[in-house]
Design a protein around this motif. Structure first.
Motif: not given
Length: 178
Positions: A73, A76, A102, A167
């Protein structure tokens, strides 16, 4: 109400509506409320691929893993595996499996020379854009453009072009021969 007060109320309402529209279009917070699922099978050959010519070296009977990595990660929570796979016809694809992140605006899949834990601003410096993220959940494939040596890249990155943010990213480690 006086005319002056009505004018200020109307002006305030117009400003609020404009700010709401800009927020919905630019930030797209509504995407956080739903997932976009994709469940693609690993292709066996690229669409429209030429058949091998006589005298050409024999291609492997099935897809061959060139490299693999696990997502970490960044901005996100992102989970899953990235695989660099060579198809029997020679086409190379990046495959995301067990993938989940996400949902967000302007998400793309990149091959990057920056490691997954590297400086965020460097992910798109020396990168190959494989296209828009098809879905924020599920198994999916992204063709590597012809002429690109995908094994020369360090990571697969889910990049938000709108906010210049990763992300998640997965370091690609060469696959071991079985």
């Amino acid at each position: 109400m006086t005319v002056r007060l009505r004018t200020w109320v109307l002006l305030g309402a117009v400003v609020a509506v404009v700010l709401a529209v800009v927020t919905l279009v630019w930030f797209q917070p509504q995407k956080l409320l739903y997932d976009s699922r994709v469940d693609e099978a690993l292709p066996t050959v690229a669409a429209g691929a030429p058949s091998p010519s006589a005298g050409a070296p024999a291609a492997p009977a099935g897809p061959v893993d060139l490299a693999t990595g696990t997502f970490v990660s960044r901005e996100h929570e992102t989970v899953g595996t990235a695989r660099l796979v060579q198809l029997p016809d020679g086409q190379v694809v990046v495959r995301l499996e067990g993938f989940e992140t996400s949902n967000g605006p302007a998400l793309f899949v990149y091959l990057s020379r920056n490691p997954a834990g590297g400086e965020e601003a460097a992910f798109d410096d020396e990168a190959v854009d494989l296209g828009a993220l098809k879905g924020n959940v599920g198994d999916q494939n992204y063709a590597v453009p012809a002429g690109v040596d995908a094994t020369g890249y360090t990571s697969v990155v889910i990049w938000c072009d709108r906010f210049d943010a990763a992300f998640g990213a997965a370091d690609l480690a060469p696959a071991t021969a079985a």
